[in-house]
Scaffold this motif. Structure first.
Motif: not given
Length: 287
Positions: A261-284
């Motif tokens: 899984v890939l963590i994408r994090a950004k803090a800009l202009d008063g907004k703190m956002i985190v998004r989590i990504f993975s492969s299209d074929s990911v499964e638990v």
């Protein structure tokens, strides 16, 4: 008696010349070593035996001097892949082959230091695959007018951005962000200590860990370690925070998906956002 002393002196002088003539000279930009055979001999056993402890220390010292870690591929702000870079380290087996040849000879050797590549774990191909499927996200807000706190949030967000957690591995917020010190750029800002509002170096980064906690609160991610503040915080609902401290609480989660899984994090202009990504074929993964 005088002849005996003179003979012993000449014998010592000759043996010293032989010892220093038998050298291994290493040629490398980062290493300056001239190795003398006698320094690695076990004299109390036999000169044909190598002192393995001294040899191990030599290998470690040289490796520290030449080691350069590989650099993972990352995504820039426009989501363009920044390619990985190979590192390098000492080829210990190649060095040992050359060292043994030198040790059991009576001549001086000059050696170009053998090295091997260090490949980063995350290359462009892997990153391209795991940036496509968004598994979770979370957004919080902060005041940009509190410049010190906003600065700390941005530093911590940058530290966790582009982190990749492989299947079965755990992610530690404290390990990823590192120690919050003035030398590393962190500033004094408000923190909650035992229910009281105070100021300390790195104040504000709990908003980053709390945003991350909510973003990874999804199937396939197991929360391993998480602590709440001693009082409610304004940026997340009650009970949805994750307090962290270098000498205390950490936030840790484990990837139980079949893909990284890939963590994408950004803090800009008063907004703190985190998004989590993975492969299209990911499964638990089945436990």
């Amino acid at each position: 008696m005088k002849r005996t002393i003179l003979f012993l002196f000449l014998l010592l002088l000759l043996s010293t010349d032989v010892a220093f003539a038998n050298e291994l000279i290493i040629t490398d930009d980062n290493v300056n070593e001239t190795i003398i055979r006698e320094h690695f001999s076990l004299h109390y056993i036999d000169s044909g035996f190598i002192d393995q402890e001294k040899l191990r220390l030599l290998l470690n010292r040289i490796e520290e001097q030449v080691y350069e870690p590989g650099v993972n591929a990352t995504l820039d702000d426009s989501w363009t892949i920044v390619p990985e870079k190979k590192g390098e380290t000492l080829d210990r087996e190649g060095f040992l082959r050359f060292f043994y040849a030198f040790f059991y000879s009576d001549v001086t050797f000059e050696m170009k230091l053998p090295k091997k590549a260090v490949y980063p774990r995350v290359d462009s191909e892997l990153l391209s695959d795991i940036r496509t499927n968004e598994l979770g996200h979370y957004l919080t807000y902060y005041r940009t007018s509190n410049k010190e706190r906003a600065h700390n949030i941005q530093l911590a967000a940058d530290a966790i951005n582009n982190q990749v957690v492989f299947p079965g591995e755990s992610f530690s917020f404290n390990k990823a962000v590192g120690k919050r010190t003035k030398e590393r750029g962190y500033k004094r800002a408000p923190v909650i200590v035992r229910g009281e509002l105070s100021e300390d170096i790195g104040g504000g980064i709990c908003q980053v860990s709390s945003t991350l906690f909510n973003a990874v609160s999804i199937d396939g991610i197991k929360i391993v370690e998480r602590y709440s503040h001693s009082r409610n915080v304004p940026y997340v609902p009650p009970g949805k925070d994750a307090t962290v401290s270098w000498w205390g609480p950490d936030f840790v989660f484990k990837n139980e998906y079949s893909h990284p899984v890939l963590i994408r994090a950004k803090a800009l202009d008063g907004k703190m956002i985190v998004r989590i990504f993975s492969s299209d074929s990911v499964e638990v993964k089945n436990n």
